[in-house]
Design an enzyme around this catalytic site. Sequence first.
Site, PDB file in Angstrom:
ATOM      1  N   HIS A  76       1.029  -1.123   0.039  1.00 36.24           N
ATOM      2  CA  HIS A  76       0.055  -0.100   0.064  1.00 36.24           C
ATOM      3  C   HIS A  76       1.029   1.207  -0.192  1.00 36.24           C
ATOM      4  CE1 HIS A  76      -3.839  -1.760   1.842  1.00 36.24           C
ATOM      5  NE2 HIS A  76      -3.190  -2.430   0.875  1.00 36.24           N
ATOM      6  N   TYR A 206      -8.549   5.173   8.195  1.00 36.69           N
ATOM      7  CA  TYR A 206      -8.601   5.439   9.710  1.00 36.69           C
ATOM      8  C   TYR A 206      -9.638   6.683   9.746  1.00 36.69           C
ATOM      9  CZ  TYR A 206      -4.121   3.201  10.372  1.00 36.69           C
ATOM     10  OH  TYR A 206      -3.023   2.396  10.711  1.00 36.69           O
ATOM     11  N   PRO A 297      -2.464   0.283  19.213  1.00 35.76           N
ATOM     12  CA  PRO A 297      -2.527  -0.140  18.035  1.00 35.76           C
ATOM     13  C   PRO A 297      -2.371   0.621  16.802  1.00 35.76           C
ATOM     14  CG  PRO A 297      -4.368  -1.125  18.748  1.00 35.76           C
ATOM     15  CD  PRO A 297      -3.755  -0.316  20.031  1.00 35.76           C
TER      16      PRO A 297
HETATM   17  P1  FAD Z   1       4.464 -11.615  21.528  1.00 37.40           P
HETATM   18  O1  FAD Z   1       4.108 -11.906  20.304  1.00 37.40           O
HETATM   19  O2  FAD Z   1       3.472 -11.477  22.721  1.00 37.40           O
HETATM   20  O3  FAD Z   1       5.372 -12.979  21.858  1.00 37.40           O
HETATM   21  C1  FAD Z   1       5.777 -13.483  23.197  1.00 37.40           C
HETATM   22  C2  FAD Z   1       5.818 -14.902  23.375  1.00 37.40           C
HETATM   23  O4  FAD Z   1       6.165 -15.273  24.593  1.00 37.40           O
HETATM   24  C3  FAD Z   1       4.251 -15.472  23.453  1.00 37.40           C
HETATM   25  O5  FAD Z   1       4.274 -16.598  22.388  1.00 37.40           O
HETATM   26  C4  FAD Z   1       4.109 -16.060  24.714  1.00 37.40           C
HETATM   27  O6  FAD Z   1       3.038 -17.058  24.648  1.00 37.40           O
HETATM   28  C5  FAD Z   1       5.504 -16.427  25.123  1.00 37.40           C
HETATM   29  N1  FAD Z   1       5.443 -16.390  26.472  1.00 37.40           N
HETATM   30  C6  FAD Z   1       4.990 -15.594  27.446  1.00 37.40           C
HETATM   31  N2  FAD Z   1       5.652 -16.079  28.654  1.00 37.40           N
HETATM   32  C7  FAD Z   1       6.112 -16.813  28.579  1.00 37.40           C
HETATM   33  C8  FAD Z   1       6.857 -17.900  29.488  1.00 37.40           C
HETATM   34  N3  FAD Z   1       6.951 -17.356  30.606  1.00 37.40           N
HETATM   35  N4  FAD Z   1       7.699 -19.049  29.204  1.00 37.40           N
HETATM   36  C9  FAD Z   1       7.658 -19.023  27.676  1.00 37.40           C
HETATM   37  N5  FAD Z   1       6.973 -18.203  26.915  1.00 37.40           N
HETATM   38  C10 FAD Z   1       6.429 -17.215  27.095  1.00 37.40           C
HETATM   39  N6  FAD Z   1       0.329  -4.432  16.928  1.00 37.40           N
HETATM   40  C11 FAD Z   1       0.075  -3.957  15.771  1.00 37.40           C
HETATM   41  O7  FAD Z   1       1.040  -3.354  15.247  1.00 37.40           O
HETATM   42  N7  FAD Z   1      -1.223  -3.681  15.230  1.00 37.40           N
HETATM   43  C12 FAD Z   1      -2.092  -4.463  15.807  1.00 37.40           C
HETATM   44  O8  FAD Z   1      -3.407  -4.875  15.294  1.00 37.40           O
HETATM   45  C13 FAD Z   1      -1.913  -5.335  17.124  1.00 37.40           C
HETATM   46  N8  FAD Z   1      -2.964  -6.042  17.655  1.00 37.40           N
HETATM   47  C14 FAD Z   1      -2.547  -6.666  18.532  1.00 37.40           C
HETATM   48  C15 FAD Z   1      -3.609  -7.564  19.520  1.00 37.40           C
HETATM   49  C16 FAD Z   1      -3.509  -7.930  20.676  1.00 37.40           C
HETATM   50  C17 FAD Z   1      -4.425  -8.617  21.427  1.00 37.40           C
HETATM   51  C18 FAD Z   1      -2.162  -7.949  21.067  1.00 37.40           C
HETATM   52  C19 FAD Z   1      -1.779  -8.677  22.450  1.00 37.40           C
HETATM   53  C20 FAD Z   1      -1.199  -7.240  20.369  1.00 37.40           C
HETATM   54  C21 FAD Z   1      -1.168  -6.807  19.375  1.00 37.40           C
HETATM   55  N9  FAD Z   1      -0.398  -5.917  18.664  1.00 37.40           N
HETATM   56  C22 FAD Z   1      -0.573  -5.147  17.397  1.00 37.40           C
HETATM   57  C23 FAD Z   1       0.990  -5.802  19.021  1.00 37.40           C
HETATM   58  C24 FAD Z   1       2.206  -6.763  18.302  1.00 37.40           C
HETATM   59  O9  FAD Z   1       1.103  -7.871  17.949  1.00 37.40           O
HETATM   60  C25 FAD Z   1       3.151  -7.219  19.208  1.00 37.40           C
HETATM   61  O10 FAD Z   1       3.827  -5.784  19.476  1.00 37.40           O
HETATM   62  C26 FAD Z   1       3.830  -8.285  18.741  1.00 37.40           C
HETATM   63  O11 FAD Z   1       3.111  -9.467  19.175  1.00 37.40           O
HETATM   64  C27 FAD Z   1       5.107  -8.168  19.604  1.00 37.40           C
HETATM   65  O12 FAD Z   1       6.045  -9.480  19.484  1.00 37.40           O
HETATM   66  P2  FAD Z   1       6.923 -10.240  20.762  1.00 37.40           P
HETATM   67  O13 FAD Z   1       7.382 -11.191  19.855  1.00 37.40           O
HETATM   68  O14 FAD Z   1       7.576  -9.163  21.489  1.00 37.40           O
HETATM   69  O15 FAD Z   1       5.609 -10.635  21.755  1.00 37.40           O
HETATM   70  C1  DHB Z   2      -3.710  -2.892  11.347  1.00 38.03           C
HETATM   71  C2  DHB Z   2      -3.716  -2.608  12.661  1.00 38.03           C
HETATM   72  C3  DHB Z   2      -3.311  -1.605  13.070  1.00 38.03           C
HETATM   73  O1  DHB Z   2      -3.369  -1.196  14.429  1.00 38.03           O
HETATM   74  C4  DHB Z   2      -2.984  -0.475  12.212  1.00 38.03           C
HETATM   75  O2  DHB Z   2      -2.860   0.776  12.518  1.00 38.03           O
HETATM   76  C5  DHB Z   2      -3.280  -0.515  10.800  1.00 38.03           C
HETATM   77  C6  DHB Z   2      -3.527  -2.205  10.402  1.00 38.03           C
HETATM   78  C7  DHB Z   2      -4.090  -4.402  10.789  1.00 38.03           C
HETATM   79  O3  DHB Z   2      -4.286  -5.246  11.783  1.00 38.03           O
HETATM   80  O4  DHB Z   2      -3.944  -4.656   9.595  1.00 38.03           O
END
Ligand code: FAD
Ligand code: DHB
Length: 400
Positions: A76, A206, A297
Site C-alpha cells: 500500500h 482511519y 495499535p
Molecule cells: P509476543 O507476540 O507477545 O510473543 C511473546 C511470546 O512469549 C508469546 O508467544 C507467549 O506465549 C510467550 N511467553 C510468554 N510468557 C512465557 C513464558 N513464561 N515462558 C515461555 N513463553 C512465554 N500490533 C500492531 O502493530 N497492530 C495490531 O493490530 C496489533 N494488535 C494486537 C492485538 C493484541 C491482542 C495484542 C496482545 C497485541 C497486538 N499488537 C498489534 C502488538 C503486536 O502484535 C506485538 O507488538 C507483537 O506480537 C510483539 O511481538 P513479541 O514477539 O515481542 O511478543
Molecule cells: C492493522 C492494525 C493497526 O493497528 C493499524 O494501525 C493498521 C493495520 C491491521 O491489523 O492490519
Amino acid sequence: MTVSSRTQVGIVGAGPAGLLLSYLLALRGIDSIVVENRSRAYCEARQRAGLLETGTVELLRDIGLGMRMDAEGLEHGGIYLQFEGERHHLDFRDLTGGRWVTIYAQTEVVKDLIQARLAAGAMIEFEVRDTEVAELDTDQPVLRFTDAAGARHEVTCDVIAGCDGFHGICRDSLPAGLVTIAERLYPYSWLGILATVPPSTDELIYARHDDGFALHTMRSPQVSRLYLQVPADEEIERWPDDRIWSELQHRLTVPGWDLKEGPITEKAISPMRSFVASPMRHRRLFLAGDAAHIVPPTGAKGLNLAIADVTALATALTQLLRDGNAELAEAYSDTCLGRVWRATHFSWWMTSMLHVDPRSDQFGAQLQLAQLRYVISSRAAATTLAENYTGYYPLSWPLT
Ligand code: FAD
Ligand code: DHB
C-alpha cells in the site's frame, strides 16, 4: 530428575521477536534454543498485527524470508484519513520519496519463521511450563523450564533474551529498583473482527467519528479486518455480529461508498496502553519487543518495533559472543529506546487525534479536528505522518 544442557542464547518466547532473533543468530552461526508456553498451532493462529513498515519488509527480504510475503502481501502506497464525513487520501510514496507499507499478517510472519527454523533443525520447545531465569548476576545465566512431556530442564546460557511479551516473566526477573516504567492507559479499547468478505477499500481507512474511531484494514483479497473503538471495560457479549456491522456502517460511511458485509470468523476486544520499561538490559539478560514496551495499535508499530529490537540485538550478540566485544551490547538499550520513544509518541499522537475520549469536551474535539485538517492540508504535516507511519531509519542487518 533435571536434564542439563547448554546453549549460547536462551530465548524465552516464540512470538515474532524470539523467532526472528533465533533466525538471525543462526545466520551468524550462533546457537540458541527457544522455549514457548503455548502450542505451535496457537502461536500460528493468534490474531494480532498486520502491517509491515518498509524497513521491516526489506529486512525480511534481505535475510531470505521474503518469498511468501512478496507473493501474498499487499503493498500500500498510502492511507485514507476520514473525519467530518469526508475521506482524504495521503500518498506516502509521494510524501516520503518512495516509501510504502505491506499488509502481511503477523500470523504469516510467525508461520514463515517457525517453518524456517524447524527446517534448519533448530530447537523450539512448545508447551513448556514454569519457565524461570536465574544466575542473572553472572556471565552464565540459567534458563529452567518443564517440557511438554513433564521433564525439567536447566540450560546454561551465555545470554538470555526475554522475548516473552507483556505478560512474560523476564521483565520482572530484572533486579528490583533497576527498571523505570513510563505508562499511559487509554479510556477505550478496540473491538477487532476478521470477516470473510473482500475489502471494501484499496488502502486502509482511519476514521474519526463523533461516536468513536473505526479502522478498515485487510488480510487478503478475500478477508477484511475491521476495528471499532469501544469503552475500556466493554464485554464482547454486548456486540452481536449485526451490531458490529451496523456500527461500522455508521462510522465508516461516506456518500457513494459501500461497506461490504460478510461472515465474522473471529472477534475480540484488546485494551490500549503505552508502556516503556528501561533499561532493556541487565548484564546478560536482554529484553526485546512487547516484553519491554507496548504501544496502542493505532499506526501499527508494535510488531515493527519488536523486529527492530531483535535486529539490533542479533548484531550486538554476534559482536559479543563471536568477537568478544561488548560495545554494541552495552549500547543495546539506548539504541532501541530512541526508536521506541519515537514510535511511542507517534502511536499516542495517532490514538489521541482519532479516538473520542469520553472525558473530553468541545475543546478537545475541536483540537482533534484542527489537527486532522492540518494533516490533510499541509504537506509538512502530512509528511510527518507519512514518515512515521512507513518507519524510521532502515533496519540494517550486516551481511558480512
Ligand atoms: P509476543 O507476540 O507477545 O510473543 C511473546 C511470546 O512469549 C508469546 O508467544 C507467549 O506465549 C510467550 N511467553 C510468554 N510468557 C512465557 C513464558 N513464561 N515462558 C515461555 N513463553 C512465554 N500490533 C500492531 O502493530 N497492530 C495490531 O493490530 C496489533 N494488535 C494486537 C492485538 C493484541 C491482542 C495484542 C496482545 C497485541 C497486538 N499488537 C498489534 C502488538 C503486536 O502484535 C506485538 O507488538 C507483537 O506480537 C510483539 O511481538 P513479541 O514477539 O515481542 O511478543
Ligand atoms: C492493522 C492494525 C493497526 O493497528 C493499524 O494501525 C493498521 C493495520 C491491521 O491489523 O492490519
